[in-house]
Design a protein around this motif. Structure first.
Motif, mmCIF file in Angstrom:
data_model
loop_
_atom_site.group_PDB
_atom_site.id
_atom_site.type_symbol
_atom_site.label_atom_id
_atom_site.label_comp_id
_atom_site.label_asym_id
_atom_site.label_seq_id
_atom_site.Cartn_x
_atom_site.Cartn_y
_atom_site.Cartn_z
ATOM 1 N N TYR A 11 0.846 -1.193 0.000
ATOM 2 C CA TYR A 11 0.000 0.000 0.000
ATOM 3 C C TYR A 11 0.881 1.243 0.000
ATOM 4 N N ASP A 12 0.523 2.217 -0.821
ATOM 5 C CA ASP A 12 1.261 3.476 -0.869
ATOM 6 C C ASP A 12 0.257 4.595 -1.137
ATOM 7 N N ASP A 13 0.036 5.425 -0.135
ATOM 8 C CA ASP A 13 -0.951 6.497 -0.268
ATOM 9 C C ASP A 13 -0.582 7.454 -1.393
ATOM 10 N N LYS A 14 0.712 7.689 -1.562
ATOM 11 C CA LYS A 14 1.175 8.572 -2.637
ATOM 12 C C LYS A 14 0.768 8.024 -3.999
ATOM 13 N N LEU A 15 0.933 6.707 -4.187
ATOM 14 C CA LEU A 15 0.566 6.083 -5.454
ATOM 15 C C LEU A 15 -0.948 6.117 -5.653
ATOM 16 N N ASN A 16 -1.708 5.814 -4.620
ATOM 17 C CA ASN A 16 -3.169 5.826 -4.745
ATOM 18 C C ASN A 16 -3.682 7.214 -5.124
ATOM 19 N N THR A 17 -3.085 8.257 -4.549
ATOM 20 C CA THR A 17 -3.475 9.629 -4.897
ATOM 21 C C THR A 17 -3.138 9.923 -6.348
ATOM 22 N N LEU A 18 -1.970 9.486 -6.794
ATOM 23 C CA LEU A 18 -1.560 9.701 -8.188
ATOM 24 C C LEU A 18 -2.498 8.989 -9.155
ATOM 25 N N VAL A 19 -2.858 7.746 -8.830
ATOM 26 C CA VAL A 19 -3.781 6.978 -9.670
ATOM 27 C C VAL A 19 -5.115 7.707 -9.811
ATOM 28 N N LYS A 20 -5.624 8.217 -8.714
ATOM 29 C CA LYS A 20 -6.901 8.938 -8.738
ATOM 30 C C LYS A 20 -6.802 10.190 -9.602
ATOM 31 N N GLU A 21 -5.710 10.933 -9.462
ATOM 32 C CA GLU A 21 -5.531 12.164 -10.236
ATOM 33 C C GLU A 21 -5.464 11.873 -11.735
ATOM 34 N N ILE A 22 -4.678 10.863 -12.116
ATOM 35 C CA ILE A 22 -4.561 10.522 -13.539
ATOM 36 C C ILE A 22 -5.893 10.022 -14.078
ATOM 37 N N SER A 23 -6.544 9.135 -13.319
ATOM 38 C CA SER A 23 -7.811 8.539 -13.760
ATOM 39 C C SER A 23 -8.851 9.618 -14.029
ATOM 40 N N ASN A 24 -8.986 10.561 -13.114
ATOM 41 C CA ASN A 24 -9.994 11.596 -13.269
ATOM 42 C C ASN A 24 -9.640 12.573 -14.383
ATOM 43 N N LYS A 25 -8.363 12.880 -14.523
ATOM 44 C CA LYS A 25 -7.941 13.821 -15.558
ATOM 45 C C LYS A 25 -8.160 13.237 -16.953
ATOM 46 N N ILE A 26 -7.922 11.939 -17.095
ATOM 47 C CA ILE A 26 -8.062 11.301 -18.407
ATOM 48 C C ILE A 26 -9.510 10.891 -18.686
ATOM 49 N N GLY A 27 -10.372 10.997 -17.666
ATOM 50 C CA GLY A 27 -11.784 10.636 -17.845
ATOM 51 C C GLY A 27 -12.020 9.143 -17.874
ATOM 52 N N ALA A 28 -11.213 8.404 -17.108
ATOM 53 C CA ALA A 28 -11.328 6.940 -17.102
ATOM 54 C C ALA A 28 -12.360 6.502 -16.087
ATOM 55 N N PHE A 29 -13.275 5.637 -16.514
ATOM 56 C CA PHE A 29 -14.237 5.065 -15.567
ATOM 57 C C PHE A 29 -14.310 3.562 -15.756
ATOM 58 N N GLY A 30 -14.843 2.888 -14.724
ATOM 59 C CA GLY A 30 -14.937 1.429 -14.779
ATOM 60 C C GLY A 30 -13.626 0.794 -14.383
ATOM 61 N N ALA A 31 -13.361 -0.397 -14.937
ATOM 62 C CA ALA A 31 -12.189 -1.188 -14.558
ATOM 63 C C ALA A 31 -11.086 -1.060 -15.598
ATOM 64 N N PHE A 32 -9.866 -0.872 -15.121
ATOM 65 C CA PHE A 32 -8.695 -0.814 -15.991
ATOM 66 C C PHE A 32 -7.465 -0.997 -15.116
ATOM 67 N N ASN A 33 -6.300 -0.954 -15.744
ATOM 68 C CA ASN A 33 -5.053 -1.250 -15.049
ATOM 69 C C ASN A 33 -3.988 -0.265 -15.500
ATOM 70 N N MET A 34 -3.194 0.222 -14.554
ATOM 71 C CA MET A 34 -2.070 1.103 -14.881
ATOM 72 C C MET A 34 -0.766 0.412 -14.534
ATOM 73 N N GLU A 35 0.257 0.676 -15.353
ATOM 74 C CA GLU A 35 1.591 0.143 -15.090
ATOM 75 C C GLU A 35 2.569 1.304 -14.934
ATOM 76 N N PHE A 36 3.348 1.244 -13.865
ATOM 77 C CA PHE A 36 4.347 2.264 -13.571
ATOM 78 C C PHE A 36 5.721 1.623 -13.462
ATOM 79 N N ILE A 37 6.754 2.437 -13.679
ATOM 80 C CA ILE A 37 8.104 2.103 -13.241
ATOM 81 C C ILE A 37 8.389 2.963 -12.021
ATOM 82 N N ILE A 38 8.847 2.332 -10.927
ATOM 83 C CA ILE A 38 9.241 3.120 -9.764
ATOM 84 C C ILE A 38 10.752 3.308 -9.825
ATOM 85 N N ASN A 39 11.154 4.554 -9.956
ATOM 86 C CA ASN A 39 12.560 4.902 -10.139
ATOM 87 C C ASN A 39 12.890 6.049 -9.186
#
Length: 315
Positions: free
Chosen positions: A222-250
């Motif tokens: 669990y990472d609150d920073k990542l969950n916040t980022l996911v929410k921001e990207i999802s809402n900005k791109i207008g994504a709804f329903g089920a999908f999956n994001m892939e990140f590189i952590i660097n």
């Protein structure tokens, strides 16, 4: 309600069908695949499985799906692969009376074009590896990862130490090239309800990953920073329903490298947490309540593969 699941040979389907069969709202389950049903052990979980034409044969595939809907009173279709998501997105007007578990046309357009996705991320100040087109490679910082713009399951990926690694017998106009960043892939299963302000996101770090992008050993965390980022990207791109994001952590920063507008290959790991991601996804599309309480735990999970006897063939 009767459900059709496509591409039943996909990694996600075992979790999907077993989860939905425990839900008494659903009556019969139908599947299809380009390979014969005898080649898939999961066939046993379905009421009937059909041999499908290739999705690239659009007219033939369209009639095939329409016939299944009419003959079997299909109410919900769950596409399992990117190419099928592309098909249903393009032809969604033919399926107005059938619920297809995909997002909006605009979201899928961006998610399925890696160049458009990188442009979107850059323009909205989200972190993405430096990205180049073929004609920009002279200014690129190597090493690079080359990907088809509309690629899927890591198909067609090439790794470049320098520009001489590119072959001369292939066109790369449909490729993007991204700076190679050291770090683990972190993938996140998401259900996003923009109207209600609800974002469910369950991340995992992929420790062992197949060449086609499926995590075999993962660390749930669990990472609150990542969950916040996911929410921001999802809402900005207008994504709804089920999908999956892939990140590189660097260097403790998350760089988005891909969005899969469908169930991911590793949703079984998400289900293992005790959160019924599959049923809650269907609840979202049926405009019913989705659960938001998740008991995050840090542990390592493995996908186990084993040999089973499907059918004895005598000649």
């Amino acid at each position: 309600m009767n459900i059709l699941i496509t591409a039943i040979g996909s990694y996600s389907v075992s979790t999907v069908i077993k989860s939905l069969k425990l839900d008494k709202r659903f009556d019969k389950f139908f599947g299809c695949d380009i390979y014969p049903k005898e080649w898939h052990y999961i066939t046993k979980e379905f009421d009937q499985v059909f041999l499908a034409p290739y999705v690239t044969e659009e007219n033939k595939y369209l009639k095939f799906i329409q016939d299944i809907i009419i003959d079997n009173d299909i109410k919900i279709i769950i596409p399992s692969t990117d190419i099928e998501v592309d098909f249903f997105n393009k032809h969604r007007n033919y399926f107005k009376n059938t619920l297809i578990t995909i997002g909006s046309e605009q979201f899928i357009k961006i998610a399925r074009d890696k160049y458009l996705l990188s442009e979107f991320l850059n323009s909205n100040n989200f972190k993405v590896p430096n990205t180049y087109t073929y004609d920009q490679l002279n200014d690129a910082k190597f090493p690079l990862i080359g990907k088809p713009k509309n690629g899927r399951s890591s198909e067609g990926i090439i790794r470049l130490k320098d520009i001489s690694d590119l072959g001369t017998n292939q066109s790369y106009d449909n490729y993007i090239f991204q700076e190679f960043l050291q770090g683990n892939v972190v993938t996140v299963d998401i259900i996003n309800d923009i109207k209600k302000g609800i974002t469910v996101s369950i991340p995992r770090k992929e420790l062992i990953r197949t060449s086609n992008g499926a995590g075999m050993t993962v660390e749930m965390f669990y990472d609150d920073k990542l969950n916040t980022l996911v929410k921001e990207i999802s809402n900005k791109i207008g994504a709804f329903g089920a999908f999956n994001m892939e990140f590189i952590i660097n260097e403790n920063e998350y760089f988005l490298i891909d969005i899969n507008p469908r169930f991911s290959a590793g949703i079984g790991f998400t289900q293992f947490l005790g959160y019924n991601y599959v049923v809650n996804t269907i609840n979202y599309y049926l405009q019913e309540k989705i659960e938001t309480q998740i008991e995050y735990q840090n542990f390592i999970l493995q996908k186990r593969m084993e040999e089973v006897l499907n059918e004895t063939i005598t000649k």
